[in-house]
Scaffold this motif. Structure first.
Motif, short mmCIF file in Angstrom:
data_model
loop_
_atom_site.label_atom_id
_atom_site.label_comp_id
_atom_site.label_asym_id
_atom_site.label_seq_id
_atom_site.Cartn_x
_atom_site.Cartn_y
_atom_site.Cartn_z
N UNK A 9 -6.02 20.02 -36.18
CA UNK A 9 -6.81 19.24 -35.23
C UNK A 9 -7.89 20.07 -34.57
N UNK A 10 -8.99 19.43 -34.23
CA UNK A 10 -10.07 20.11 -33.51
C UNK A 10 -9.65 20.31 -32.06
N UNK A 11 -10.31 21.22 -31.33
CA UNK A 11 -10.00 21.38 -29.90
C UNK A 11 -10.12 20.07 -29.14
N UNK A 12 -11.11 19.25 -29.52
CA UNK A 12 -11.29 17.96 -28.84
C UNK A 12 -10.08 17.06 -29.07
N UNK A 13 -9.54 17.06 -30.30
CA UNK A 13 -8.38 16.22 -30.60
C UNK A 13 -7.15 16.73 -29.86
N UNK A 390 1.94 2.15 -34.06
CA UNK A 390 0.62 2.27 -33.43
C UNK A 390 0.36 3.71 -32.98
N UNK A 391 1.39 4.38 -32.48
CA UNK A 391 1.23 5.77 -32.04
C UNK A 391 0.82 6.67 -33.21
N UNK A 392 1.35 6.40 -34.40
CA UNK A 392 0.98 7.19 -35.58
C UNK A 392 -0.52 7.13 -35.82
N UNK A 393 -1.09 5.93 -35.67
CA UNK A 393 -2.54 5.79 -35.88
C UNK A 393 -3.29 6.63 -34.85
N UNK A 394 -2.90 6.54 -33.59
CA UNK A 394 -3.58 7.34 -32.57
C UNK A 394 -3.42 8.84 -32.84
N UNK A 395 -2.22 9.22 -33.28
CA UNK A 395 -1.98 10.64 -33.54
C UNK A 395 -2.88 11.17 -34.67
N UNK A 396 -3.30 10.29 -35.58
CA UNK A 396 -4.07 10.74 -36.74
C UNK A 396 -5.55 10.41 -36.64
N UNK A 397 -5.98 10.04 -35.45
CA UNK A 397 -7.42 9.91 -35.24
C UNK A 397 -8.10 11.26 -35.46
N UNK A 398 -9.23 11.24 -36.10
CA UNK A 398 -10.00 12.47 -36.33
C UNK A 398 -11.15 12.49 -35.34
N UNK A 399 -11.19 13.49 -34.46
CA UNK A 399 -12.24 13.61 -33.45
C UNK A 399 -13.06 14.86 -33.67
#
Length: 399
Positions: A9-13, A390-399
């Motif tokens: 993950x990026x620092x932002x994520x 739903x939490x899985x989707x949020x956890x795998x957002x790419x920022x």
């Protein structure tokens, strides 16, 4: 999308995930957690605020100077769908980014719910959600799917699930079909894992590193969490506990699986078979009281008889609870979790079932006097799977 990928993950994520997990948090709190300079932290928070990922949510307590600004994730940045694919009941939920449920629907699965009908129903409900909440499809971040295993999570496949009432579910590319029908990006995991994620989120704030989730219904489904992360094996492990052998050379369920496996003693099908055996041996109390034929005795009848205090039904359920307690003790002894959450039709059949299973488990837990785990029915219960999906989707957002 492989939910076990090693993407860093990026620092932002990382910052976003911490704010999502901790709730309203100050810049100082974040600086104490992350090895970032103050200028970098300021830049990231400014970018995330401008992008609508986070919002200011008031002021914290002063430690002598000005009260610090608190940050939280923006609940309306987007919306996430959680889908449960199960044998008895399935569910679909719409959540904001803080996992507040906007709408959740449940429906009974029967022999008519082929994949085609199932997908038609899901697509219809998605449209209803969008209409009711005046949303556009582009506002949906993705759909998480918690399904009965075994699965190929990387390929988004439901492989060969047992005890489904309808046909057609083998080797089903559920993620591909959902994306084709709705245009919504989807990610798949087994329902036990998503239920555990949901229940862990519901008790956020507690210091829990290791958890076990067991669902007892048409089959036994389980998930493990260690150091806040789901434990994955080489193969999908959801049904592994059901194949735990608790009686050498014991029976098999429907001539499948291991001989003497736990599911042959503790599952809806096992209890139905046991009841028919009792009736065949001459006990006709259930038949007479509930006006059913032996071949028509099903779980709904048994549950009602159990709750009515019928002695045959009570014995059947309590024996099953005792066997479950042995299975629980075996699983608990592997890694001694702090919290064990139990769910599913049998667990909720009657309080005495839960109590008996827990009592037997405690008596067979290694070093119980030194180690005192917490047993729980959970907080989200029937909504745990869709919330965790739903939490899985949020956890795998790419920022």
């Amino acid at each position: 999308m492989d939910n076990r990928s090693k993407h860093i993950p990026s620092p932002k994520k990382l910052l976003y995930d911490r704010i999502a997990q901790q709730g309203p948090v100050s810049k100082l709190d974040l600086l104490n957690i992350f090895s970032l300079t103050k200028s970098t932290m300021n830049r990231l928070l400014e970018e995330m605020t401008k992008e609508g990922l986070v919002i200011e949510s008031g002021f914290g307590e002063s430690s002598g100077g000005r009260r610090p600004i608190l940050y939280q994730i923006n609940p309306s940045y987007g919306y996430i769908l959680g889908l449960e694919v199960s044998r008895v009941y399935s569910s679909l939920g719409l959540f904001d980014m803080q996992m507040n449920p906007k709408s959740i629907v449940h429906w009974r699965m029967d022999q008519t719910f082929t994949p085609e009908k199932f997908l038609d129903y899901v697509v219809h409900q998605v449209r209803v959600f969008l209409r009711d909440h005046q949303l556009e499809a582009r506002q949906i971040i993705g759909m998480g799917i918690g399904a009965v295993g075994p699965l190929d999570r990387k390929k988004g496949l439901i492989l060969q699930p047992l005890h489904f009432p309808a046909t057609g579910w083998n080797n089903l590319p559920i993620c591909q079909l959902i994306e084709e029908r709705t245009g919504i990006r989807s990610v798949l995991d087994n329902g036990a894992n998503t239920a555990l994620l949901g229940e862990r989120w519901a008790i956020n704030g507690a210091s829990i590193q290791h958890m076990l989730y067991v669902h007892v219904g048409a089959g036994l489904r389980f998930a493990m969490m260690s150091h806040e992360g789901i434990v994955y094996g080489t193969m999908d492990m959801e049904d592994a506990m059901g194949q735990m052998i608790i009686q050498t050379d014991g029976p098999r369920l429907n001539n499948e699986g291991n001989y003497g496996a736990l599911e042959a003693f503790v599952s809806v099908k096992a209890l139905e078979q046991r009841a028919r055996t009792v009736v065949s041996l001459g006990s006709d109390q259930i038949l007479n009281r509930y006006k059913v034929k032996a071949e028509k005795i099903n779980y709904d009848v048994l549950v009602q008889a159990f709750r009515d205090g019928d002695p045959d039904a009570t014995e059947i359920f309590i024996q099953a609870a005792g066997h479950l307690g042995i299975g629980l003790a075996n699983a608990i002894n592997l890694f001694h979790p702090e919290t064990i959450i139990l769910g599913g039709a049998l667990i909720h059949s009657h309080e005495s079932f839960f109590r008996t299973a827990v009592d037997v488990a405690k008596k067979n837990i290694y070093r119980y006097s030194e180690y005192l785990p917490h047993f729980s029915l959970g907080t989200l219960k029937e909504e745990a799977v869709v919330t965790g999906a739903a939490i899985i989707v949020r956890n795998h957002m790419v920022l």
